[in-house]
Every structure is written in structure tokens, then in C-alpha cells.
Scaffold this motif. Structure first.
Motif, mmCIF file in Angstrom:
data_model
loop_
_atom_site.group_PDB
_atom_site.id
_atom_site.type_symbol
_atom_site.label_atom_id
_atom_site.label_comp_id
_atom_site.label_asym_id
_atom_site.label_seq_id
_atom_site.Cartn_x
_atom_site.Cartn_y
_atom_site.Cartn_z
ATOM 1 N N TYR A 38 33.042 58.800 35.401
ATOM 2 C CA TYR A 38 31.904 58.802 34.483
ATOM 3 C C TYR A 38 31.260 57.422 34.478
ATOM 4 C CZ TYR A 38 34.614 56.334 30.876
ATOM 5 O OH TYR A 38 35.349 55.400 30.184
ATOM 6 N N ASN A 44 30.754 52.452 36.648
ATOM 7 C CA ASN A 44 31.356 53.732 37.005
ATOM 8 C C ASN A 44 32.871 53.645 36.820
ATOM 9 O OD1 ASN A 44 30.792 56.470 38.156
ATOM 10 N ND2 ASN A 44 32.258 55.762 39.683
ATOM 11 N N ALA A 65 24.090 57.789 26.787
ATOM 12 C CA ALA A 65 24.418 58.872 27.710
ATOM 13 C C ALA A 65 25.403 58.415 28.779
ATOM 14 C CB ALA A 65 23.155 59.411 28.373
ATOM 15 N N ALA A 66 26.269 59.329 29.176
ATOM 16 C CA ALA A 66 27.218 59.080 30.268
ATOM 17 C C ALA A 66 27.045 60.184 31.304
ATOM 18 C CB ALA A 66 28.654 59.055 29.756
ATOM 19 N N THR A 67 27.096 59.808 32.565
ATOM 20 C CA THR A 67 27.032 60.775 33.653
ATOM 21 C C THR A 67 28.438 61.034 34.175
ATOM 22 O OG1 THR A 67 24.814 60.050 34.304
ATOM 23 C CG2 THR A 67 26.088 61.284 35.942
ATOM 24 N N THR A 69 30.763 62.860 36.932
ATOM 25 C CA THR A 69 30.653 63.376 38.297
ATOM 26 C C THR A 69 31.975 63.979 38.732
ATOM 27 O OG1 THR A 69 28.966 61.728 38.864
ATOM 28 C CG2 THR A 69 30.108 62.799 40.688
ATOM 29 N N SER A 95 24.221 68.225 28.925
ATOM 30 C CA SER A 95 22.940 68.598 29.529
ATOM 31 C C SER A 95 23.006 68.435 31.042
ATOM 32 C CB SER A 95 21.797 67.759 28.945
ATOM 33 O OG SER A 95 22.011 66.379 29.197
ATOM 34 N N ASN A 96 21.933 68.851 31.694
ATOM 35 C CA ASN A 96 21.812 68.786 33.163
ATOM 36 C C ASN A 96 22.930 69.557 33.860
ATOM 37 O OD1 ASN A 96 19.523 67.114 32.920
ATOM 38 N ND2 ASN A 96 20.786 65.277 32.843
ATOM 39 N N SER A 111 27.207 66.579 39.083
ATOM 40 C CA SER A 111 27.075 65.645 37.964
ATOM 41 C C SER A 111 26.437 66.327 36.764
ATOM 42 C CB SER A 111 26.235 64.427 38.364
ATOM 43 O OG SER A 111 26.891 63.659 39.360
ATOM 44 N N VAL A 112 26.933 65.991 35.574
ATOM 45 C CA VAL A 112 26.357 66.460 34.312
ATOM 46 C C VAL A 112 26.239 65.265 33.380
ATOM 47 C CG1 VAL A 112 27.258 68.804 34.557
ATOM 48 C CG2 VAL A 112 28.616 67.073 33.356
ATOM 49 N N THR A 113 25.476 65.427 32.317
ATOM 50 C CA THR A 113 25.257 64.346 31.357
ATOM 51 C C THR A 113 25.866 64.708 30.011
ATOM 52 O OG1 THR A 113 23.177 63.730 32.437
ATOM 53 C CG2 THR A 113 23.525 62.930 30.188
ATOM 54 N N THR A 115 25.817 63.202 26.211
ATOM 55 C CA THR A 115 25.130 62.245 25.343
ATOM 56 C C THR A 115 25.854 62.144 24.005
ATOM 57 O OG1 THR A 115 22.995 62.763 26.372
ATOM 58 C CG2 THR A 115 22.946 61.668 24.223
#
Length: 207
Positions: A38, A44, A65-67, A69, A95-96, A111-113, A115
Motif C-alpha cells: 500500500y 510504498n 487516501a492509500a493505494t 496493490t 473506491s476504484n 490496485s484499489v483506493t 480513503t
């Protein structure tokens, strides 16, 4: 009979005991495994299932927000049926998310987000769920958007939650007053449920 039914691609070590005798058993599982990381900003971070991803302290009404993966390693594809978050306060939002279900092929990433947008001050915890089960923990601290200050005479001082409010020395039967100001520095409305005063000597009064 000893059977080997691996749950994911990894090397498994166990111990077999028969009376006073013991034996080490080992086996390797082939197939796909999921690597998770993340990123918050440019940092990362790898994370393992069962660990917790900490979010930075965030003011109520603000967000960070954090992505996350997911990358398939090993052989074969990894089936992703569902992704979601569990958080009773509604502070963590997902989201995403692509159309699911899907098979993530070896070497491919998704990958997703997530928040963090806290609704009230305090520590918030939740989970990021994969295929209906908790995968990693989520945690964050929500700070109040309210800022406090008080003025005695011409001097104005700021004070934090839990801080000390100091009145100057005052002659008996004389009065010193402090004007308190509460400012909402956030982007959304903040609720003040009550204002009270407790003491033992009955010298302070709230007007």
C-alpha cells in the motif's frame, strides 16, 4: 496417513510425533500467491495478510487516501471474487474497484483506493476484505477540527485538548474573566454536544 492440502503457495513445515519419536515434515505448495502493498503519497509499503496498515493522523472532515496493490506471484491465476471494507464508523471508504469477479493472472496487478475520512475524533479501526474474509487491518487516528483559545485582558492564548488554562493571581472577592473561543478549522460542520465546568472550591463560574 499424513495428507498435505496447502491453502496458498508457500513452504510448509510441521512436526510429526509418534510416541517418544518425532519427525520434521516439509512440503512446498505450487500455485498462485498474492503479494500486497500500500502507498500513501510516494511511500510504498509491503504488507502481509493479518497485518495492519496505519493511516496518518487526519482531522475530522479531512481525508487521506492509500493505494492498495495486489500482485499475483507463483504459477496460475488468483481468483478475486469480492473486495470490501468493514468499518462501523464509515470512516474507511473503498473506491476504484474494477468489475469483479476476475482472475488475476500470474505477474498481473490490481490496485484499489482506500480513503480515510474520519467522522469523529478518536482511534478508528477497520479491515480490508478479500473474498469475504478480512485480509489486512486498517487503522487511523482522527483529530478534532476544533481549535480552542482564550483571552484574559489583551492576551490571547491557544490551548489544546487536555491542556492547562492558567488564570493570573486574583485578590479574594475580585473577579478575573476569560473569554473562550472555539473555532472549527475543518471543512465540514462540527458538533459541540455540551459545555460544562467542574470544580471543588466553587470559585469558577460559566456564563
Amino acid at each position: 496417513t499424513v495428507t498435505f492440502t496447502p491453502q496458498q503457495a508457500e513452504t510448509v513445515v510441521g512436526q510429526l510425533t509418534i510416541g517418544p519419536d518425532s519427525f520434521t515434515i516439509t512440503a512446498s505448495a505450487a500455485g498462485p500467491s498474492l503479494q500486497i502493498s500500500y502507498a500513501i503519497g510516494t511511500t510504498n509499503n509491503p504488507i502481509l495478510p493479518g497485518q495492519t496498515a496505519p493511516f496518518p493522523t487526519t482531522a475530522v472532515g479531512q481525508s487521506v487516501a492509500a493505494t492498495f496493490t495486489f500482485t499475483t506471484q507463483g504459477t496460475g491465476s488468483y481468483s478475486i471474487v469480492s473486495l470490501g471494507v468493514t468499518d462501523p464508523t464509515g470512516s474507511f471508504l473503498l473506491s476504484n474497484v474494477p468489475a469483479l469477479p476476475m482472475d488475476l493472472q500470474a505477474g498481473a496487478s490490481l490496485s484499489v483506493t482506500v480513503t480515510f475520512k474520519p467522522q469523529a475524533s478518536g482511534t478508528v479501526t477497520g479491515t480490508l476484505n478479500l473474498n469475504g474474509a478480512a485480509l489486512v487491518g486498517l487503522s487511523g487516528v482522527a483529530s478534532s477540527s476544533l481549535q480552542f483559545s482564550y483571552q484574559i485582558g489583551t492576551t490571547t492564548l491557544t490551548v489544546a485538548d487536555g491542556g492547562l488554562i492558567s488564570f493570573p493571581s486574583t485578590m479574594v472577592t475580585q473577579t478575573t474573566s476569560a473569554q473562550f473561543t472555539i473555532k472549527n478549522a475543518g471543512a465540514t460542520a462540527a458538533s459541540v454536544a455540551s459545555i460544562g465546568l467542574t470544580q471543588a472550591q466553587n470559585a469558577f463560574s460559566l456564563l
